[in-house]
Design an enzyme around this catalytic site. Sequence first.
Site, PDB file in Angstrom:
ATOM      1  N   LYS A  73      -6.091   8.819   4.132  1.00  0.00           N
ATOM      2  CA  LYS A  73      -6.318   8.165   5.422  1.00  0.00           C
ATOM      3  C   LYS A  73      -5.626   9.033   6.459  1.00  0.00           C
ATOM      4  CE  LYS A  73      -6.252   4.630   2.316  1.00  0.00           C
ATOM      5  NZ  LYS A  73      -6.231   4.929   0.873  1.00  0.00           N
ATOM      6  N   HIS A  85      -9.856   9.354  -0.426  1.00  0.00           N
ATOM      7  CA  HIS A  85      -8.965   8.190  -0.524  1.00  0.00           C
ATOM      8  C   HIS A  85      -7.794   8.395   0.441  1.00  0.00           C
ATOM      9  CE1 HIS A  85      -6.055   5.325  -2.406  1.00  0.00           C
ATOM     10  NE2 HIS A  85      -7.152   4.604  -2.417  1.00  0.00           N
ATOM     11  N   HIS A 121       0.826  -1.219   0.000  1.00  0.00           N
ATOM     12  CA  HIS A 121       0.000   0.000   0.000  1.00  0.00           C
ATOM     13  C   HIS A 121       0.857   1.265   0.000  1.00  0.00           C
ATOM     14  CE1 HIS A 121      -4.239  -1.065   1.684  1.00  0.00           C
ATOM     15  NE2 HIS A 121      -4.130  -1.260   0.391  1.00  0.00           N
ATOM     16  N   LYS A 124       2.776   4.523  -0.449  1.00  0.00           N
ATOM     17  CA  LYS A 124       2.792   5.471  -1.579  1.00  0.00           C
ATOM     18  C   LYS A 124       3.813   6.543  -1.239  1.00  0.00           C
ATOM     19  CE  LYS A 124      -1.851   4.190  -2.785  1.00  0.00           C
ATOM     20  NZ  LYS A 124      -1.909   3.025  -1.863  1.00  0.00           N
TER      21      LYS A 124
HETATM   22  O1  LIG Z   1      -3.740   1.081  -2.180  1.00  0.00           O
HETATM   23  C1  LIG Z   1      -4.887   1.475  -2.253  1.00  0.00           C
HETATM   24  O2  LIG Z   1      -5.170   2.630  -1.970  1.00  0.00           O
HETATM   25  C2  LIG Z   1      -5.958   0.527  -2.693  1.00  0.00           C
HETATM   26  C3  LIG Z   1      -5.872  -0.825  -2.423  1.00  0.00           C
HETATM   27  N1  LIG Z   1      -6.812  -1.717  -2.839  1.00  0.00           N
HETATM   28  C4  LIG Z   1      -7.889  -1.288  -3.589  1.00  0.00           C
HETATM   29  C5  LIG Z   1      -8.856  -2.224  -4.063  1.00  0.00           C
HETATM   30  C6  LIG Z   1      -8.719  -3.651  -3.746  1.00  0.00           C
HETATM   31  C7  LIG Z   1      -9.480  -4.203  -2.710  1.00  0.00           C
HETATM   32  C8  LIG Z   1      -9.369  -5.561  -2.417  1.00  0.00           C
HETATM   33  C9  LIG Z   1      -8.498  -6.377  -3.138  1.00  0.00           C
HETATM   34  C10 LIG Z   1      -7.742  -5.808  -4.155  1.00  0.00           C
HETATM   35  C11 LIG Z   1      -7.840  -4.451  -4.462  1.00  0.00           C
HETATM   36  C12 LIG Z   1      -9.940  -1.803  -4.825  1.00  0.00           C
HETATM   37  C13 LIG Z   1     -10.073  -0.438  -5.119  1.00  0.00           C
HETATM   38  C14 LIG Z   1      -9.142   0.494  -4.659  1.00  0.00           C
HETATM   39  C15 LIG Z   1      -8.047   0.063  -3.893  1.00  0.00           C
HETATM   40  C16 LIG Z   1      -7.056   1.020  -3.423  1.00  0.00           C
HETATM   41  O3  LIG Z   1      -7.171   2.247  -3.660  1.00  0.00           O
END
Ligand SMILES: O=C(O)c1c[nH]c2c(-c3ccccc3)cccc2c1=O
Length: 449
Positions: free
Chosen positions: A344, A342, A117, A119
């Site tokens: 957090k 989006h 995750h 970034k």
């Molecule tokens: O890193 C991030 O912020 C995000 C991480 N997973 C996301 C998913 C997802 C949810 C479950 C399984 C795989 C993908 C779906 C839509 C947006 C995100 C997202 O934005």
Amino acid sequence: TSKNLSPIEKLEQSEPFRFFLTTVHGIPNIHNQANAMSFKEILSTQHGQLVRSAQFNYMFDIEFILEQYPSEFRLKPLLIVYGDSRHDNHSMKLQSSPYPQIELCPARLDIPYGTHHTKMMFLLYETGLRIVIHTANLIEQDWKQKTQGIWISPICPKLNDRTEECKTNFKKDLIQYVERYRAKQLQFWLKTITEHDFSNINVHLIGSVPGRHTGPDMNKFGHLKLRQTLKTYSGLENDAQYSLAPIVGQFSSIGSLGATANSWLTKEFLTSLKQLSSSALESPELKLIYPSVENVRTSLEGYMAGGSLPYNIQNAMKQGWLVNFLHQWKADHRQRSRASPHIKTYLRAANDQYKQLLWFLVTSANLSKAAWGVLEKNNTQLMIRSYEIGVLFIPKQFSQSVFSISDSPAFPIPYDLPPVKYQSTDKPWIVDVAYKNQPDSHGNMWDPS
Ligand SMILES: O=C(O)c1c[nH]c2c(-c3ccccc3)cccc2c1=O
């Protein structure tokens, strides 16, 4: 007609916090000036001559990414750090194969259901090294009509013989985080970080790396790192006046938290957020901000915004108790109530007036055990599944006792405080159920089946 600020002016005006929201298409320009930055502005030639960069993220659109770099920087070496997922790991190789300047670094995900995750950008200029920590995927939709958070470091100059002292331990913590990838492609960047002077950094690093962390490693990552950092630096330890100061969590997805609040949320996670010894009799209020269906339906993107709010019905149905903690996404003071979150963030207010903050965290970490960690084996190990990273603002590092949200230097909060509870008719947005009673702001319905 107020003029548009240049990226350099935006950075100067953002001192001392350097905390931005992404610019939003479709709101008055005035709200995309102070404390707002676009991907292109982060990469602007105004910051100096770029030598090479690294992009840590979860989702990538290589064409989109290259288009954001100024044309004269597009051929510079670019390292892409992504989660080595067991299934589609060739999509990154396919996307980047036309570009010899792009090097790939797959991050190991040895614990199931973990994701990369984190970034973060490493931007190496001729004048020094800049770190950017943010919440947006490197795809166009994440930078267009959402509310995303960005922290932009100063450009850290090359170290001369002068010994530096980094008052927040940021440099050591960043090195410790990057070392955990155990990736040869990151060796250059570890060396580069070591060679630069981080003494002007005023935030703390809060990272998560996958693993079962025990012994001295327990407080290095996840919610125990947050607990440890607040304990060491916040100076709140024995300040009884704050024992009931309310805590806010705001996020774009929610994991499986257990059958009751006490399973993990209030007993383990809140104990870290309140940082005071858990013996404090009553607990401070915990208010959680997560978009309602109505917040999503009326957003600039409409129900499509909900595609990036992946809270699923399987988890939601196991934790009906959570709805009582939930508050709406509302950001009128930033003209972003319709820019779906989006970002957090986690914060503690000084009291129930919410005019002052005791600390503020912006991070990639959603409300989940995978991101923050869960104590196991009789609290002797912290199990974390994912890579996450965020920065923590503590007043003491800014020579203040609290952050004011109104008096200069006001902390630029992303949403309205105090949080506004769900109405009795409100439901949390759930990504995999249909919404066919009311059309969204584009006249569409949502039918995931
Ligand atoms: O890193 C991030 O912020 C995000 C991480 N997973 C996301 C998913 C997802 C949810 C479950 C399984 C795989 C993908 C779906 C839509 C947006 C995100 C997202 O934005």
